[in-house]
Design a protein around this motif. Sequence first.
Motif, PDB file in Angstrom:
ATOM      1  N   PHE A   1     -36.647 -59.881  32.909  1.00  0.00           N
ATOM      2  CA  PHE A   1     -35.839 -60.165  34.092  1.00  0.00           C
ATOM      3  C   PHE A   1     -36.037 -61.602  34.564  1.00  0.00           C
ATOM      4  CE2 PHE A   1     -36.687 -55.662  33.874  1.00  0.00           C
ATOM      5  CZ  PHE A   1     -35.439 -55.119  34.091  1.00  0.00           C
ATOM      6  N   SER A   2     -35.240 -61.972  35.533  1.00  0.00           N
ATOM      7  CA  SER A   2     -35.339 -63.284  36.172  1.00  0.00           C
ATOM      8  C   SER A   2     -36.690 -63.406  36.889  1.00  0.00           C
ATOM      9  CB  SER A   2     -34.200 -63.398  37.187  1.00  0.00           C
ATOM     10  OG  SER A   2     -34.411 -64.476  38.064  1.00  0.00           O
ATOM     11  N   PRO A   3     -37.212 -64.620  37.026  1.00  0.00           N
ATOM     12  CA  PRO A   3     -38.483 -64.794  37.742  1.00  0.00           C
ATOM     13  C   PRO A   3     -38.414 -64.285  39.186  1.00  0.00           C
ATOM     14  CG  PRO A   3     -37.876 -66.822  36.611  1.00  0.00           C
ATOM     15  CD  PRO A   3     -36.707 -65.896  36.485  1.00  0.00           C
ATOM     16  N   SER A   4     -37.213 -64.173  39.752  1.00  0.00           N
ATOM     17  CA  SER A   4     -37.094 -63.701  41.135  1.00  0.00           C
ATOM     18  C   SER A   4     -37.160 -62.177  41.220  1.00  0.00           C
ATOM     19  CB  SER A   4     -35.773 -64.179  41.738  1.00  0.00           C
ATOM     20  OG  SER A   4     -34.688 -63.630  41.011  1.00  0.00           O
ATOM     21  N   THR A   5     -37.146 -61.518  40.068  1.00  0.00           N
ATOM     22  CA  THR A   5     -37.154 -60.055  40.068  1.00  0.00           C
ATOM     23  C   THR A   5     -38.593 -59.554  40.041  1.00  0.00           C
ATOM     24  OG1 THR A   5     -35.063 -60.024  38.874  1.00  0.00           O
ATOM     25  CG2 THR A   5     -36.378 -58.007  38.812  1.00  0.00           C
TER      26      THR A   5
ATOM     27  N   ASP B   1     -31.649 -51.012  34.834  1.00  0.00           N
ATOM     28  CA  ASP B   1     -30.396 -50.812  34.095  1.00  0.00           C
ATOM     29  C   ASP B   1     -29.634 -52.112  33.872  1.00  0.00           C
ATOM     30  OD1 ASP B   1     -30.864 -48.103  33.939  1.00  0.00           O
ATOM     31  OD2 ASP B   1     -29.831 -47.686  35.826  1.00  0.00           O
ATOM     32  N   SER B   2     -30.005 -53.149  34.628  1.00  0.00           N
ATOM     33  CA  SER B   2     -29.235 -54.388  34.529  1.00  0.00           C
ATOM     34  C   SER B   2     -29.578 -55.206  33.285  1.00  0.00           C
ATOM     35  CB  SER B   2     -29.474 -55.250  35.779  1.00  0.00           C
ATOM     36  OG  SER B   2     -30.799 -55.764  35.770  1.00  0.00           O
ATOM     37  N   ALA B   3     -30.671 -54.856  32.610  1.00  0.00           N
ATOM     38  CA  ALA B   3     -31.120 -55.695  31.486  1.00  0.00           C
ATOM     39  C   ALA B   3     -31.104 -54.916  30.179  1.00  0.00           C
ATOM     40  CB  ALA B   3     -32.527 -56.213  31.760  1.00  0.00           C
TER      41      ALA B   3
ATOM     42  N   ARG C   1     -42.635 -57.812  33.674  1.00  0.00           N
ATOM     43  CA  ARG C   1     -43.327 -57.054  32.634  1.00  0.00           C
ATOM     44  C   ARG C   1     -44.122 -57.966  31.707  1.00  0.00           C
ATOM     45  NH1 ARG C   1     -45.625 -54.564  31.664  1.00  0.00           N
ATOM     46  NH2 ARG C   1     -45.254 -53.050  30.042  1.00  0.00           N
ATOM     47  N   GLY C   2     -44.013 -59.219  31.904  1.00  0.00           N
ATOM     48  CA  GLY C   2     -44.822 -60.157  31.107  1.00  0.00           C
ATOM     49  C   GLY C   2     -44.500 -60.109  29.621  1.00  0.00           C
TER      50      GLY C   2
END
Lengths: 579, 579
Positions: free
Chosen positions: B427-431, B439-441, B560-561
């Motif tokens: 995900f984006s760093p802001s997530t 579900d978006s990824a 999640r790294g």
Amino acid sequence: MLRHAVVRFPAAFKRINVIRGGCVAQCSPCRSLEIHRHSHARVMTSAAAALSSSFQDKRDTGNTRAVVLLALSLIAGVGGIRTASPAQTEAGATDAGVKEIEYTKADVQAHKTIETGVWVTYKDGVYDITKFAENHPGGNKILMAAGGAVEPYWNLYAVHKDPEVQETIKEILGELRIGTLKHSPEDEKEVDLDDPYAHEPERHPAFKINTLKPFNAEPPGALLVDSFVTPNALFFKRNHLPVPDVKEEDYLLEVAVEGGKSFKLSLEDLKRDFPHHTVTATMQCAGNRRTLIHEVKHVKGLSWTGFAISNAEWTGVKLRDVLLWAGVPEEYERLGLAHVHFIGLDKDISNQTYEASIPINKAVDPRGDVLLAFAMNGEPIPRDHGYPVRAVVPGIVGARNVKWVGKVVASKSESQGFWQQRDYKNFSPSTDWDNVDFDSAPAIQDMPIQSAIATVEGGLEGEEEGGPLTIKGYAYSGGGRGVARVDVSIDGGKTWEPATIKEGGWKHGDYSRSWTWALWEHFVPEEKLEGLTEADICVKATDTSYNVQPESIEAYWNLRGVLANCWARQKVALRKVAA
Amino acid sequence: MLRHAVVRFPAAFKRINVIRGGCVAQCSPCRSLEIHRHSHARVMTSAAAALSSSFQDKRDTGNTRAVVLLALSLIAGVGGIRTASPAQTEAGATDAGVKEIEYTKADVQAHKTIETGVWVTYKDGVYDITKFAENHPGGNKILMAAGGAVEPYWNLYAVHKDPEVQETIKEILGELRIGTLKHSPEDEKEVDLDDPYAHEPERHPAFKINTLKPFNAEPPGALLVDSFVTPNALFFKRNHLPVPDVKEEDYLLEVAVEGGKSFKLSLEDLKRDFPHHTVTATMQCAGNRRTLIHEVKHVKGLSWTGFAISNAEWTGVKLRDVLLWAGVPEEYERLGLAHVHFIGLDKDISNQTYEASIPINKAVDPRGDVLLAFAMNGEPIPRDHGYPVRAVVPGIVGARNVKWVGKVVASKSESQGFWQQRDYKNFSPSTDWDNVDFDSAPAIQDMPIQSAIATVEGGLEGEEEGGPLTIKGYAYSGGGRGVARVDVSIDGGKTWEPATIKEGGWKHGDYSRSWTWALWEHFVPEEKLEGLTEADICVKATDTSYNVQPESIEAYWNLRGVLANCWARQKVALRKVAA
């Protein structure tokens, strides 16, 4: 001389209708001591302003036509108020019978900015649209037509072709007409019959031209990201050689299998004997965004700013079907076949043709979607894009999407052509022309994740109002990898937010057949801009393989200046917002 | 007590044979007031030193055995000179009949460094190899065995199994024996029968263990890049649940087609009814190099340093063949099939099994090379790696290479399992956990270009000599994209040189079927180090799609790294070289 047309504004508009004259200083190209009086009608009402603003905020493309109509109606004062008729404005004389001033193309070309006045031509009329430009429902894109004809721009947007809109447009133009276009001897094209470029097609005036011969040009970003499918007239143009003048009746496609047979197919054969398929696919030049590489250290190559990319609906027959028909087996390995060559009909002065190849796996894969295309957005492929037949290889660099294909060969080896072997490759930053080994690097086929900023609107310094920022652009990845996400930062990359993908982009479950770009948009609310004097906008996209764009270009400099795919960046000065 | 063995060195070696004693201070774990006298034989002759150095410089892996033999012979003084016999060293008593000192495993474990002395065990013998370690023809890798048994390390390198070498090794060990391994009650494993992890297999002591239950461990980088094909014993281990104890005779693979039939196949059926294929493929954990992400902001997940990746030759049947046999059509779209699920036999305490899915395109593609594998490097797949059958999905993240596969389903939808839907996404760093929308990824399938530094040798501070630097590591890209190039910088990324790809990497014309990593090596000559006190080593690889690694990790932080693929970096202090 007097203003040529009687302008009748509804009473409510009159107080803001300013007639200005005495533009001798501004109109230097006219080289006339006469005082011209141009129409500078300020026609914005608060209603129209609100409408225009709502149009911007909603970003509702689906409803554009209705908004345009309403805005145009308001601006033109439609609603029982009589305005100048088309007959008056197209006849070359006012309704008072006064003969119009004549202007040359050069005169018109000298009026391209708000400072000089913005003139356009429509048919044989010359119009001063300086003030109307502010109120144009399509925003300031109309300024791209400044100094030239408006027809090519109207052709880009279907709304202008709507008969009702056409009527309104003509009414508005009637108000703004200032003269007639004078045909001058300098307008005649000089055709040098020995020039291999003597028979090039007409091109849209909006293009930013990189080179004229061969013709290489990119559209303005603002126009490009306006539509998911790029209008044919705006699709970026990358020609390596003069555009061949191919007649459909003479066209024959040779299809050959190394160690096998060879066939010739007319365009009619191709269309009749194989099923037709339509694929929407984005094409990108490997040199897109090369200007960034030039900034580090100059390289050979066209200075593409970021819009050597476009998206179209291509219709044709599947290369797979043609190859299997010609005798290529599904298990092509048993014949040792490994590549498919496309040989173009475009030739250099030594009669060398353009050619390139793709891995046969891509060509034969039933889900590779490679076409021998004969239509582009529902029309025969325009000459600049490969008429009558071009290879469309979704997910693969433009250079392998060979135009004007005259021959297709299933081969054991890669194309040995210049553009396959000695160009369109990428090397280490330490590699320069004195130590390059072209054989050491793979020919570019698919391409890494890419993005660019096309427009930044609202809240900028110099604008009358503050307001939020709206940033728009595209993202694209090669090889069928979809755009999974676009992150935007306004603080130089310290913090990021995901942008909204408007169209295109990743579809659930699809990892290998995403052939198009994604158009994205990012909205920065006013409160996030508080206290900032500048936005340092950064954009980075991620594809479904989670490939990312690197931050800066320095460490990726390469002697051919290809595949510049670092973050897209733009610094904008912000208008100070009262706390 | 006295030294246990009579050491007989050839005359020429005697002057450098130093017998040291009185190590009470060093041997604190022995907790004995007796003075032990260990053998610290300095056995390096100038000839052996030269040989060892030439071994380093040539980096000639092909000729290793001969060099090892010669070096061992020299060190052991073979050439007509009698040394202690294996009988003397393995019997637990010297030839003088003196009973040996007994050491516990704890005693041995306390001797892991040059400072404490380096002890190892072989069978029931305890050996002090402190000085021999310097002269070990395989370099300081022998130190990994320090404080434990040497057998697991010998098993990694075939050279140690050569009868001639074995003989020489035993002769050398004879000289270095200091005692007998004492069996102590603490050595007994306590088996808790209620523990689901009670029946885990034995693991190689070299692993850097991340978690014991489930077992997650990576091998040392130096051992990993020693061989293109990773020995089974060293292949990184990523278990989500306890290792199931599957018996071949009980094993049945269920193969189902959604909306179609279901079949059960024994291992024998699988092996008998489908053609066998061997594919060399690299597997990588999505969390590889997660330590870099932890450094920015801690995330959930195992702290892989950079070696949660390995490469093996997998043998099995093609998943494609099994699916087509089970009724999946080549044109699977017409049944609406889109994914293939693998359900493992490993279960959590609630009896939930591990599962994941891949796009069906990958599974059915004749060139996708997906296997239901039953052999790894020519041996039955070890329990930790999925015995008896695992999915091997070349180019795709480890998490989809499901181990202990009990069921395969061709399905219309993606696996709804936890590890497909709620993990292994980026995900984006802001997530963060408060705003994540899983579900978006897209679920990670193939992976971006990656590289790591495994060893830096020569010219370092603390070493006796300056000399050139040799840097080694791996690079890998997912999705069948080969490693096109590896660039190395020693000045923090200002200038770059391409490294030498030793094995693996891009093959001409192959853009879609490169399933393995590339092992690379970069040599920095001494003159390039002149005047430098530090090398700021950076490594970045490029794949055949010309995807690149980004410079730093900050802007790619994700909750999640996963997929940490920034440049590999290591700063090393350099030994000052006289001008």
